[in-house]
Design a protein around this motif. Sequence first.
Motif, PDB file in Angstrom:
ATOM      1  N   ASN A   1       0.645  -1.211   0.089  1.00  0.00           N
ATOM      2  CA  ASN A   1       0.031  -0.105   0.034  1.00  0.00           C
ATOM      3  C   ASN A   1       0.785   1.214   0.075  1.00  0.00           C
ATOM      4  O   ASN A   1       0.226   2.369   0.204  1.00  0.00           O
TER       5      ASN A   1
ATOM      6  N   GLY B   1       2.245   2.385  -2.714  1.00  0.00           N
ATOM      7  CA  GLY B   1       2.189   3.007  -3.948  1.00  0.00           C
ATOM      8  C   GLY B   1       3.049   2.434  -5.012  1.00  0.00           C
ATOM      9  O   GLY B   1       3.313   3.035  -5.958  1.00  0.00           O
ATOM     10  N   LYS B   2       3.564   1.351  -4.828  1.00  0.00           N
ATOM     11  CA  LYS B   2       4.443   0.430  -5.759  1.00  0.00           C
ATOM     12  C   LYS B   2       3.623   0.462  -7.358  1.00  0.00           C
ATOM     13  O   LYS B   2       4.209   0.833  -8.216  1.00  0.00           O
ATOM     14  N   SER B   3       2.505  -0.107  -7.183  1.00  0.00           N
ATOM     15  CA  SER B   3       1.605  -0.173  -8.443  1.00  0.00           C
ATOM     16  C   SER B   3       1.228   1.077  -9.045  1.00  0.00           C
ATOM     17  O   SER B   3       1.482   1.391 -10.516  1.00  0.00           O
ATOM     18  N   THR B   4       0.903   1.865  -8.121  1.00  0.00           N
ATOM     19  CA  THR B   4       0.609   3.229  -8.691  1.00  0.00           C
ATOM     20  C   THR B   4       2.071   3.905  -9.357  1.00  0.00           C
ATOM     21  O   THR B   4       1.834   4.619 -10.424  1.00  0.00           O
TER      22      THR B   4
ATOM     23  N   SER C   1      -5.030  -1.046  -6.097  1.00  0.00           N
ATOM     24  CA  SER C   1      -6.221  -1.309  -5.246  1.00  0.00           C
ATOM     25  C   SER C   1      -6.004  -0.474  -3.831  1.00  0.00           C
ATOM     26  O   SER C   1      -4.848  -0.415  -3.654  1.00  0.00           O
TER      27      SER C   1
ATOM     28  N   ASN D   1       6.996   8.371  -1.157  1.00  0.00           N
ATOM     29  CA  ASN D   1       5.957   8.596  -1.881  1.00  0.00           C
ATOM     30  C   ASN D   1       4.524   9.282  -1.222  1.00  0.00           C
ATOM     31  O   ASN D   1       4.799   9.299   0.166  1.00  0.00           O
ATOM     32  N   LYS D   2       3.513   9.496  -1.968  1.00  0.00           N
ATOM     33  CA  LYS D   2       2.496  10.165  -0.919  1.00  0.00           C
ATOM     34  C   LYS D   2       2.895  11.648  -0.485  1.00  0.00           C
ATOM     35  O   LYS D   2       2.299  11.932   0.463  1.00  0.00           O
TER      36      LYS D   2
ATOM     37  N   ASP E   1       2.263  14.488  -1.574  1.00  0.00           N
ATOM     38  CA  ASP E   1       1.065  15.308  -1.697  1.00  0.00           C
ATOM     39  C   ASP E   1       0.402  15.339  -0.514  1.00  0.00           C
ATOM     40  O   ASP E   1       0.031  16.418  -0.004  1.00  0.00           O
TER      41      ASP E   1
ATOM     42  N   SER F   1       5.076  11.957  -5.654  1.00  0.00           N
ATOM     43  CA  SER F   1       3.330  11.634  -5.686  1.00  0.00           C
ATOM     44  C   SER F   1       3.305  10.926  -6.962  1.00  0.00           C
ATOM     45  O   SER F   1       2.919  11.293  -8.106  1.00  0.00           O
ATOM     46  N   ALA F   2       3.211   9.605  -6.642  1.00  0.00           N
ATOM     47  CA  ALA F   2       3.061   8.600  -7.720  1.00  0.00           C
ATOM     48  C   ALA F   2       1.613   8.735  -8.427  1.00  0.00           C
ATOM     49  O   ALA F   2       1.326   8.904  -9.689  1.00  0.00           O
ATOM     50  N   LEU F   3       0.771   9.146  -7.567  1.00  0.00           N
ATOM     51  CA  LEU F   3      -0.781   9.242  -7.763  1.00  0.00           C
ATOM     52  C   LEU F   3      -0.962  10.454  -8.866  1.00  0.00           C
ATOM     53  O   LEU F   3      -1.684  10.687  -9.960  1.00  0.00           O
TER      54      LEU F   3
HETATM   55  P1  GDP Z   1       1.200  -1.076  -3.485  1.00  0.00           P
HETATM   56  O1  GDP Z   1       0.401  -2.118  -2.709  1.00  0.00           O
HETATM   57  O2  GDP Z   1       2.380  -0.623  -2.845  1.00  0.00           O
HETATM   58  O3  GDP Z   1       1.298  -1.497  -4.855  1.00  0.00           O
HETATM   59  O4  GDP Z   1       0.324   0.070  -3.463  1.00  0.00           O
HETATM   60  P2  GDP Z   1      -1.077   0.855  -4.588  1.00  0.00           P
HETATM   61  O5  GDP Z   1       0.018   1.269  -5.673  1.00  0.00           O
HETATM   62  O6  GDP Z   1      -1.918  -0.231  -4.522  1.00  0.00           O
HETATM   63  O7  GDP Z   1      -1.694   1.985  -3.679  1.00  0.00           O
HETATM   64  C1  GDP Z   1      -2.194   1.855  -2.663  1.00  0.00           C
HETATM   65  C2  GDP Z   1      -2.967   3.049  -2.542  1.00  0.00           C
HETATM   66  O8  GDP Z   1      -2.322   4.420  -2.421  1.00  0.00           O
HETATM   67  C3  GDP Z   1      -3.906   3.509  -3.577  1.00  0.00           C
HETATM   68  O9  GDP Z   1      -5.274   3.796  -3.087  1.00  0.00           O
HETATM   69  C4  GDP Z   1      -3.131   4.668  -4.415  1.00  0.00           C
HETATM   70  O10 GDP Z   1      -4.014   5.247  -5.158  1.00  0.00           O
HETATM   71  C5  GDP Z   1      -2.638   5.401  -3.429  1.00  0.00           C
HETATM   72  N1  GDP Z   1      -1.556   6.285  -3.585  1.00  0.00           N
HETATM   73  C6  GDP Z   1      -0.403   5.641  -4.331  1.00  0.00           C
HETATM   74  N2  GDP Z   1       0.465   6.612  -4.675  1.00  0.00           N
HETATM   75  C7  GDP Z   1      -0.103   7.853  -4.103  1.00  0.00           C
HETATM   76  C8  GDP Z   1       0.417   9.208  -3.669  1.00  0.00           C
HETATM   77  O11 GDP Z   1       1.348   9.505  -4.234  1.00  0.00           O
HETATM   78  N3  GDP Z   1      -0.459  10.136  -3.225  1.00  0.00           N
HETATM   79  C9  GDP Z   1      -1.686   9.601  -2.624  1.00  0.00           C
HETATM   80  N4  GDP Z   1      -2.420  10.583  -1.995  1.00  0.00           N
HETATM   81  N5  GDP Z   1      -2.011   8.387  -2.834  1.00  0.00           N
HETATM   82  C10 GDP Z   1      -1.108   7.528  -3.315  1.00  0.00           C
END
Ligand code: GDP
Length: 443
Positions: free
Chosen positions: A191, A193-196, A210, A300-301, A303, A335-337
């Motif tokens: 969670n 943000g790896k996939s993001t 997810s 990450n995140k 933002d 901020s990957a998002l």
């Molecule tokens: P993973 O388990 O590491 O692959 O994480 P995901 O890519 O599935 O991201 C987990 C959650 O964090 C999702 O709801 C994304 O939308 C959110 N997220 C990822 N990157 C960012 C970011 O840079 N900023 C914010 N605010 N949310 C993010």
Amino acid sequence: KPLVAIVGRPNVGKSTLFNRLVGRRIALVEDEPGVTRDRHYADAEWEGRAFTLIDTGGFVPGEKDTLLKQVREQAQFAVEECDVIIFVVDARAGMTTADEAVANYLRKSGKPVVVAANKLDNETGQMQSLAGEFFRLGLGDVNAMSAEHNLGMGSLMDSVVSKLPEKVEGEDAEAPPDDGKIRVAIIGRPNVGKSTLVNAILKEKRVVTSEVAGTTRDPIDSEVTYKGNQLILTDTAGIRRKKTIAHQVEQYSVIAALKVLERSDVAVLLMDATEPAVDQDAKLAGLSMDRGRALVIVVNKWDLIAEDKRRQEAFREDLKIALKFVGYAPVIFTSALHGSKVEKVVDVAVELAKQFRFRAPTPQLNKLLDYMVDNNPAPIVKSKPLRLYYIAQVAAAPPTFALTCNEPQGVPDMYKRYITNQIRKTFDLRVPIRLLFRERPGK
Ligand code: GDP
């Protein structure tokens, strides 16, 4: 490399066995001088076959669980992730219900198991009879042994190696293939943000993101051409088992990294700006260091704390302490998002991949050695001044330097750190550097 797991209930001697089997090797490998960390996995070798050994007691602690549940989770973890299982029992204490429960589970799984009947210290023939009880577990051969007294280790290892899957070509290679492609492993807790991030890099939704931690996804290698470089991105979020037990999820990020880092040039370690650095982040960073891979730390995140200068400051401070041992790694706040600083992550990863395969020109190395000897008084080792005679780069990926000297065993950590830092400074390297110390040939 194949994975071998050590399972068993607490106090049967798992850690002692683990240390016995890998202790020497750990002592030999000096990644960043002076850094000692608690490792629950390590590379081992027996009869020419290399494998990675995992002490599941360290991996799946489950402090709050009952003993039976703890051991069962270890076993489950081992069955799903590993190639051979060493099931350790305390032969002096005799068979327990927990042993039987785990044995049942292991037997049903069909995974190769080696039973280690531990704590048999005396050699008076009592060994075999006490170990014999465990034949009843129905797991095949029982190895009588004592990890503490180093008895029976050879035959235990023989059984383990005989049960490993057939060797695949290249599994022992220290370095990832040198085919011009840059392999980047995206690692981090669930969670973060790896996939993001991978999506942002690919600029297309090929990976499913997810909100739910632990959602099942398949491991995905994405190939992408970026500014003329061919990159292979591996999203380790995908390497996750199907029925995840909540508190295990984080442990899986370490196993996923363990499996992927060997064939990567660069690790991109994602952290979550809204949570302070935790043990798990440090474990993952440490793993990249153990494997000698280049590392980019991505916070990450960002933002989410963009407006909060105090939290930003606090995060930076915290990071400096928690990940001090990988101080060479660049840190990027993203901020990957929203796609912010994502390009920078790739640029830095590409740059580090080049440094990872760097080869130093010999004349420059020799000049550096002269400089080091002149500028830092050699430490006294065994009441003699340490003398460095030659330096040579003996490998790349990661850059590895051999120094010929009069006391290879006695070089103090502080001096190793000094040398490492000088090499970094001279060649502008922000990747792990390995040093080997050797005696003068013919001495
Ligand atoms: P993973 O388990 O590491 O692959 O994480 P995901 O890519 O599935 O991201 C987990 C959650 O964090 C999702 O709801 C994304 O939308 C959110 N997220 C990822 N990157 C960012 C970011 O840079 N900023 C914010 N605010 N949310 C993010």
